[in-house]
Design a protein around this motif. Structure first.
Motif, PDB file in Angstrom:
ATOM      1  N   VAL A   1       8.146  -9.613  -8.007  1.00  0.00           N
ATOM      2  CA  VAL A   1       7.036  -9.061  -7.237  1.00  0.00           C
ATOM      3  C   VAL A   1       5.853 -10.008  -7.381  1.00  0.00           C
ATOM      4  CG1 VAL A   1       5.543  -7.068  -6.859  1.00  0.00           C
ATOM      5  CG2 VAL A   1       7.817  -6.732  -7.792  1.00  0.00           C
ATOM      6  N   LEU A   2       5.347 -10.486  -6.242  1.00  0.00           N
ATOM      7  CA  LEU A   2       4.169 -11.356  -6.257  1.00  0.00           C
ATOM      8  C   LEU A   2       2.999 -10.573  -5.679  1.00  0.00           C
ATOM      9  CD1 LEU A   2       2.685 -14.014  -6.646  1.00  0.00           C
ATOM     10  CD2 LEU A   2       3.533 -14.745  -4.397  1.00  0.00           C
ATOM     11  N   ASP A   3       2.031 -10.281  -6.521  1.00  0.00           N
ATOM     12  CA  ASP A   3       0.860  -9.484  -6.163  1.00  0.00           C
ATOM     13  C   ASP A   3      -0.354 -10.418  -6.093  1.00  0.00           C
ATOM     14  OD1 ASP A   3      -1.391  -7.873  -6.150  1.00  0.00           O
ATOM     15  OD2 ASP A   3      -0.882  -6.760  -7.963  1.00  0.00           O
ATOM     16  N   VAL A   4      -0.786 -10.730  -4.867  1.00  0.00           N
ATOM     17  CA  VAL A   4      -1.949 -11.598  -4.674  1.00  0.00           C
ATOM     18  C   VAL A   4      -3.179 -10.713  -4.537  1.00  0.00           C
ATOM     19  CG1 VAL A   4      -3.039 -13.356  -3.229  1.00  0.00           C
ATOM     20  CG2 VAL A   4      -0.560 -13.387  -3.601  1.00  0.00           C
ATOM     21  N   GLY A   5      -3.903 -10.557  -5.642  1.00  0.00           N
ATOM     22  CA  GLY A   5      -5.079  -9.698  -5.660  1.00  0.00           C
ATOM     23  C   GLY A   5      -6.360 -10.484  -5.476  1.00  0.00           C
TER      24      GLY A   5
ATOM     25  N   SER B   1       5.258  17.493 -13.984  1.00  0.00           N
ATOM     26  CA  SER B   1       4.492  18.410 -14.845  1.00  0.00           C
ATOM     27  C   SER B   1       2.993  18.116 -14.803  1.00  0.00           C
ATOM     28  CB  SER B   1       4.989  18.321 -16.295  1.00  0.00           C
ATOM     29  OG  SER B   1       4.754  17.027 -16.814  1.00  0.00           O
ATOM     30  N   ALA B   2       2.615  16.956 -14.270  1.00  0.00           N
ATOM     31  CA  ALA B   2       1.188  16.627 -14.156  1.00  0.00           C
ATOM     32  C   ALA B   2       0.502  17.451 -13.062  1.00  0.00           C
ATOM     33  CB  ALA B   2       1.004  15.139 -13.879  1.00  0.00           C
ATOM     34  N   GLY B   3       1.287  18.120 -12.219  1.00  0.00           N
ATOM     35  CA  GLY B   3       0.701  18.974 -11.187  1.00  0.00           C
ATOM     36  C   GLY B   3      -0.061  18.181 -10.142  1.00  0.00           C
ATOM     37  N   LYS B   4      -1.191  18.745  -9.700  1.00  0.00           N
ATOM     38  CA  LYS B   4      -2.013  18.069  -8.694  1.00  0.00           C
ATOM     39  C   LYS B   4      -2.706  16.875  -9.347  1.00  0.00           C
ATOM     40  CE  LYS B   4      -3.976  22.017  -7.558  1.00  0.00           C
ATOM     41  NZ  LYS B   4      -4.861  23.030  -6.932  1.00  0.00           N
ATOM     42  N   LEU B   5      -2.443  15.689  -8.807  1.00  0.00           N
ATOM     43  CA  LEU B   5      -2.862  14.440  -9.444  1.00  0.00           C
ATOM     44  C   LEU B   5      -4.001  13.800  -8.645  1.00  0.00           C
ATOM     45  CD1 LEU B   5      -1.548  12.997 -11.927  1.00  0.00           C
ATOM     46  CD2 LEU B   5      -0.273  11.599 -10.293  1.00  0.00           C
ATOM     47  N   LEU B   6      -5.053  13.385  -9.340  1.00  0.00           N
ATOM     48  CA  LEU B   6      -6.113  12.585  -8.740  1.00  0.00           C
ATOM     49  C   LEU B   6      -6.050  11.200  -9.370  1.00  0.00           C
ATOM     50  CD1 LEU B   6      -8.697  12.250  -6.984  1.00  0.00           C
ATOM     51  CD2 LEU B   6     -10.015  13.058  -8.965  1.00  0.00           C
ATOM     52  N   LEU B   7      -5.950  10.179  -8.531  1.00  0.00           N
ATOM     53  CA  LEU B   7      -5.812   8.798  -8.994  1.00  0.00           C
ATOM     54  C   LEU B   7      -7.032   7.972  -8.614  1.00  0.00           C
ATOM     55  CD1 LEU B   7      -3.789   6.259  -9.789  1.00  0.00           C
ATOM     56  CD2 LEU B   7      -3.874   5.969  -7.315  1.00  0.00           C
ATOM     57  N   LEU B   8      -7.536   7.181  -9.563  1.00  0.00           N
ATOM     58  CA  LEU B   8      -8.617   6.217  -9.309  1.00  0.00           C
ATOM     59  C   LEU B   8      -8.127   4.823  -9.694  1.00  0.00           C
ATOM     60  CD1 LEU B   8     -11.581   8.148 -11.029  1.00  0.00           C
ATOM     61  CD2 LEU B   8     -10.948   8.193  -8.611  1.00  0.00           C
ATOM     62  N   ASP B   9      -8.445   3.834  -8.856  1.00  0.00           N
ATOM     63  CA  ASP B   9      -7.993   2.466  -9.126  1.00  0.00           C
ATOM     64  C   ASP B   9      -9.072   1.492  -8.653  1.00  0.00           C
ATOM     65  OD1 ASP B   9      -6.293   0.258  -9.686  1.00  0.00           O
ATOM     66  OD2 ASP B   9      -5.633   0.215  -7.607  1.00  0.00           O
ATOM     67  N   ILE B  10      -9.654   0.728  -9.573  1.00  0.00           N
ATOM     68  CA  ILE B  10     -10.684  -0.254  -9.216  1.00  0.00           C
ATOM     69  C   ILE B  10     -10.083  -1.649  -9.286  1.00  0.00           C
ATOM     70  CG2 ILE B  10     -12.947  -1.223  -9.785  1.00  0.00           C
ATOM     71  CD1 ILE B  10     -13.554   1.428 -11.260  1.00  0.00           C
ATOM     72  N   GLY B  11      -9.980  -2.307  -8.142  1.00  0.00           N
ATOM     73  CA  GLY B  11      -9.496  -3.677  -8.105  1.00  0.00           C
ATOM     74  C   GLY B  11     -10.651  -4.665  -8.018  1.00  0.00           C
ATOM     75  N   GLY B  12     -10.318  -5.904  -7.695  1.00  0.00           N
ATOM     76  CA  GLY B  12     -11.359  -6.905  -7.534  1.00  0.00           C
ATOM     77  C   GLY B  12     -12.131  -6.724  -6.242  1.00  0.00           C
ATOM     78  N   GLY B  13     -11.439  -6.232  -5.195  1.00  0.00           N
ATOM     79  CA  GLY B  13     -12.081  -6.101  -3.892  1.00  0.00           C
ATOM     80  C   GLY B  13     -12.340  -4.684  -3.434  1.00  0.00           C
TER      81      GLY B  13
ATOM     82  N   LEU C   1       9.373  -9.704  -3.600  1.00  0.00           N
ATOM     83  CA  LEU C   1       8.514  -8.853  -2.760  1.00  0.00           C
ATOM     84  C   LEU C   1       7.090  -9.388  -2.854  1.00  0.00           C
ATOM     85  CD1 LEU C   1       9.848  -5.415  -4.131  1.00  0.00           C
ATOM     86  CD2 LEU C   1      10.671  -6.653  -2.112  1.00  0.00           C
ATOM     87  N   PRO C   2       6.635 -10.161  -1.849  1.00  0.00           N
ATOM     88  CA  PRO C   2       5.292 -10.747  -1.926  1.00  0.00           C
ATOM     89  C   PRO C   2       4.280  -9.923  -1.120  1.00  0.00           C
ATOM     90  CG  PRO C   2       6.618 -11.926  -0.309  1.00  0.00           C
ATOM     91  CD  PRO C   2       7.389 -10.683  -0.692  1.00  0.00           C
ATOM     92  N   PHE C   3       3.150  -9.601  -1.722  1.00  0.00           N
ATOM     93  CA  PHE C   3       2.138  -8.855  -0.967  1.00  0.00           C
ATOM     94  C   PHE C   3       0.738  -9.273  -1.406  1.00  0.00           C
ATOM     95  CE2 PHE C   3       2.933  -6.280  -4.727  1.00  0.00           C
ATOM     96  CZ  PHE C   3       1.670  -5.860  -5.113  1.00  0.00           C
ATOM     97  N   ALA C   4      -0.228  -8.992  -0.530  1.00  0.00           N
ATOM     98  CA  ALA C   4      -1.630  -9.323  -0.802  1.00  0.00           C
ATOM     99  C   ALA C   4      -2.490  -8.099  -0.524  1.00  0.00           C
ATOM    100  CB  ALA C   4      -2.074 -10.493   0.071  1.00  0.00           C
ATOM    101  N   THR C   5      -3.645  -8.046  -1.209  1.00  0.00           N
ATOM    102  CA  THR C   5      -4.527  -6.883  -1.069  1.00  0.00           C
ATOM    103  C   THR C   5      -5.869  -7.302  -0.445  1.00  0.00           C
ATOM    104  OG1 THR C   5      -5.146  -7.124  -3.405  1.00  0.00           O
ATOM    105  CG2 THR C   5      -3.371  -5.575  -2.886  1.00  0.00           C
ATOM    106  N   SER C   6      -6.968  -6.687  -0.870  1.00  0.00           N
ATOM    107  CA  SER C   6      -8.203  -6.726  -0.074  1.00  0.00           C
ATOM    108  C   SER C   6      -8.782  -8.116   0.182  1.00  0.00           C
ATOM    109  CB  SER C   6      -9.258  -5.821  -0.699  1.00  0.00           C
ATOM    110  OG  SER C   6      -9.661  -6.312  -1.952  1.00  0.00           O
ATOM    111  N   ALA C   7      -8.706  -9.040  -0.771  1.00  0.00           N
ATOM    112  CA  ALA C   7      -9.357 -10.347  -0.558  1.00  0.00           C
ATOM    113  C   ALA C   7      -8.759 -11.064   0.647  1.00  0.00           C
ATOM    114  CB  ALA C   7      -9.236 -11.215  -1.805  1.00  0.00           C
TER     115      ALA C   7
END
Length: 310
Positions: A5-9, A127-139, A76-82
């Motif tokens: 997996v290539l993650d270009v962040g 078992s975690a039930g209703k999940l709220l996720l937060l994720d801070i990236g570079g962009g 699997l190569p992918f890129a994100t916000s930048a």
């Protein structure tokens, strides 16, 4: 099968090799990170500068060599916000494909949020039930909420730690007026989306992924990485509120000396802390738990889900 997996962040390109098959936990076999800092290499037109493109191409080539050496059946190569938001994104992607043969898939912000949510759901289970996720990236900042593997609500905001540092906090130490202005900006952006989440009711479990949250939890007293993956790591809003003014008064080298803070990320930690504090406050979160899995694992899990049954 062995997957790469290539993650270009926005900050780094991370190449991860895992041994995986449907129904099993992906086991990391090799990991390599390269500092790219694409979010900081945009020119005045919002284009990735030529040396940034060269660095990206070299990193993709290195990852292909590692994939071959490690016996990967698929990459699997992918890129994100930048890359997603660069004004020359199409030209950059075409050049990467011409020079390396790799078709870098650009994820939308919502896809990023949904795949990261999938990884967190698999890690914590039903078992975690209703999940709220937060994720801070570079962009960007991703927020997702739901009770299933696909979240009911998923949003992406341009509030990444690298982006905000470059655009709002030029001084070292940071100018306190700049910090106040950034705090107002962050909270105004997050406040626009709060209604989408509050309508769904309170979550049963709040989790966070990303280097920013891991480092904030670490400086607030969470166990270090040497304790292993399965030790619980939490971050409270109270401790974050105590740390934000302290971080604002520190120079970058002083932040880099804190436990768990890498030299490369120390400059972005204050902006990341302001985003984390704003998100926790406006979403009514008193405490969250750090999830070791994030976007890369979500991409792997989604790919495994689509493999044919043997």
């Amino acid at each position: 099968m062995r997957l790469g997996v290539l993650d270009v962040g926005s900050n780094t390109a991370h190449f991860l090799v895992v041994d995986a098959h449907p129904g099993a936990r992906p086991l990391p076999a090799h990991s390599h990170k390269a500092e790219l800092r694409l979010a900081e290499l945009l020119d005045e037109r919002g284009a990735i500068a030529p040396h940034g493109v060269e660095r990206l191409i070299a990193t993709v080539r290195d990852s292909l060599l590692a994939a071959e050496d490690k016996g990967c059946e698929e990459v699997l190569p992918f890129a994100t916000s930048a890359v997603r938001e660069a004004s020359n994104a199409d030209a950059v992607l075409a050049r990467v494909k011409d020079e390396t043969g790799v078709d870098l898939q650009v994820l939308t912000g919502e896809e990023e949020a949904r795949l990261t949510f999938l990884a967190a759901r698999r890690w914590f289970g039903w078992s975690a039930g209703k999940l709220l996720l937060l994720d801070i990236g570079g962009g960007s900042l991703e927020v997702a909420y739901g009770i299933d593997e696909d979240p009911d609500t998923a949003v992406s905001l341009p509030l990444g730690a690298g982006r905000l540092t470059a655009g709002w906090l030029p001084g070292d130490p940071a100018d306190l007026d700049d910090v106040k202005a950034l705090r107002r900006h962050v909270r105004a952006q997050i406040a626009r989306t709060v209604g989408e989440f509050s309508r769904s009711g309170r979550p049963d479990h709040v989790v966070a992924t990303s280097k920013t949250f891991k480092q904030l939890a670490r400086i607030a007293g969470a166990p270090g990485s040497g304790e292993g993956l399965y030790v619980q790591r939490t971050l409270t809003r109270k401790s974050l509120e105590e740390w934000v003014p302290r971080l604002a008064g520190m120079t970058i080298p002083e932040r880099a000396a804190l436990p768990g803070v890498s030299e490369g990320r120390a400059g972005q930690l204050l902006a990341g802390a302001l985003v984390a504090e704003g998100a926790m406050d406006l979403l009514g979160v008193e405490e969250l738990e750090i999830c070791p899995w994030a976007l890369r694992e979500g991409v792997i899990l989604r790919r495994l889900d689509h493999l044919p049954e043997h």
